[in-house]
Design a protein around this motif. Sequence first.
Motif, PDB file in Angstrom:
ATOM      1  N   PHE B 122       0.740  -1.311   0.012  1.00  0.00           N
ATOM      2  CA  PHE B 122      -0.011  -0.142   0.000  1.00  0.00           C
ATOM      3  C   PHE B 122       0.812   1.340  -0.130  1.00  0.00           C
ATOM      4  CE2 PHE B 122      -3.112  -2.861   2.053  1.00  0.00           C
ATOM      5  CZ  PHE B 122      -4.146  -2.906   0.999  1.00  0.00           C
ATOM      6  N   GLY B 126       0.866   4.092  -3.085  1.00  0.00           N
ATOM      7  CA  GLY B 126       0.459   5.448  -2.944  1.00  0.00           C
ATOM      8  C   GLY B 126       1.807   6.391  -3.497  1.00  0.00           C
ATOM      9  N   GLU B 160      -7.621   3.166  -2.981  1.00  0.00           N
ATOM     10  CA  GLU B 160      -6.707   2.880  -2.098  1.00  0.00           C
ATOM     11  C   GLU B 160      -7.411   2.138  -0.821  1.00  0.00           C
ATOM     12  OE1 GLU B 160      -2.383   3.502  -0.399  1.00  0.00           O
ATOM     13  OE2 GLU B 160      -2.313   3.875  -2.742  1.00  0.00           O
ATOM     14  N   VAL B 210      -7.461   0.874  -9.246  1.00  0.00           N
ATOM     15  CA  VAL B 210      -6.008   1.211  -8.712  1.00  0.00           C
ATOM     16  C   VAL B 210      -4.866   1.114  -9.973  1.00  0.00           C
ATOM     17  CG1 VAL B 210      -4.119   0.359  -7.252  1.00  0.00           C
ATOM     18  CG2 VAL B 210      -6.252   0.788  -6.443  1.00  0.00           C
TER      19      VAL B 210
END
Lengths: 170, 336
Positions: B122, B126, B160, B210
């Motif tokens: 994650f 990002g 996310e 995503v």
Amino acid sequence: MTQIVFFILSLGTIIGALGTILCKNAYYSAMWMISAFVSLAGLFVMLNAPFVAMLQIIVYAGAIAILILFVMMLMDRRVLNNKQRFNPQYFWGIILGVGLFSDLAVLAFKFRINISNAGKSLTLHGSNTKMVGDVLFKHYLFPFEIIAIILLIALIGAIVLTKKDEEEAR
Amino acid sequence: MMVVIWGVVKFIVLLVLLSVYVLFMTWFDRKVIARMQNRVGPKLIGFHGLWQPLADTIKSFWKEDSIPRGSYRFLFWLAPIIFTTCAFAISFVVPFAPPIKIAGGVLHFSVVNINVAVLFVFAFLGLASFGVLFAGIASGGSKYPYIGSQREGAQMISYEIILALTLLNPILMSQSLNFETIVAAQTHHLWYAFYQPVAFVCYLIAMFAVSAKVPFDLPEAESEICCGYFVEYSGMKMGLFPFAQYIVLLVMSAIMVLMFLGGWTGPFWSGGFIAGFIWYWVKVAFFVFLFTWAWGTLPRYRYDQLMDIGWKILLPISVLNIFWTGFALSAHLPFF
């Protein structure tokens, strides 16, 4: 070896923080801010706290920095570039910063911080993800819930303050 | 010291393998979509056009590299580098084959085997979106890149969250953030897709959003903003964006297989390295094909529809699903 890594990471943090406030271009400032956050996460990894490090990247470098960049992108970039970098009250910031720095310097001098210990992890080893959960949800459940409610109040407050009434808008 | 050497060796092998994968993935995409549209696709260079991607790469290396005058030059260079680096970084923690027990330890087929692997994914997902954001900003106020990268920013933030909330269910059930432990936990039970069908479907949708692929490829919607965030890029700098996107796509499929479909375990003929390897890559290849399949068949959603799906449908559903999982686990319901 760990010392070198430690010094690289701490230099990255300091340069990133300085770049954030000294860069003329707001977008470069954002870039330096992200690099400061990422190097800080590296320092957390060196302290054997990978969970905190990953949350640092996800929350600060990921979510918050994206939101800041997003707000800057919604502004006109000519407005953004002509903004004054420092507002008239900058000396308060200088006084606070110098005070804090000298405080830390005096402490470091008084306790004779040993540079050769730099980068050595003095904390517990192993995975601490489970431990963080245990501590938060068993020992400190009540303060944790109160913090959650305070954050919720802040959120609702932000919505109420920025939302215009339908009647007023007309 | 041995750990570092092993890490570097694995790193180089992964770098080479992923580059080759991306090269032939472009060929695969073109060929499959051409077949779906009753065309032939690339066929002149090599066996069924297999060397076409090599020719394309050589071409894009020698193209003229133009940088628009009003751009922020440093950010303009940095954007594709950030995107590609972070995409590679995500793939470091993903195991690409079952671990083997050898004399004196276990050989893991991920570059690093850390305890917070899911969070690492994650985190760098990002960071990878900053590559896209900076690409739009650095293009010097050019309209289409600007719109494209704004869309990417908003899409990344909203999806996310959903990705994290859906992956929380397998994490809760296996009580681990390490991919190999999660797969091992699924050998005792059924695959988590059977316990968590809602999370499985939500992840499937969020996965497309995503990695910014059709039907959610709004940051680069060709027909609206004619390629979005990398309009101003040329040559190999432009080539790095789809390059990184293909890696993200592979990693997303691999995580799907590891978290919900039991990784290298199969309904029959499991156990052993070769069986595990084949099961794992058959499943991953199916999801990689699913991306191409969707690309060839589905229309694009509108931007407000994308946001509505994310915030008004998927988010409440996945939050409720977490409550259900937590209740089922703490009440020791049958099968949990």
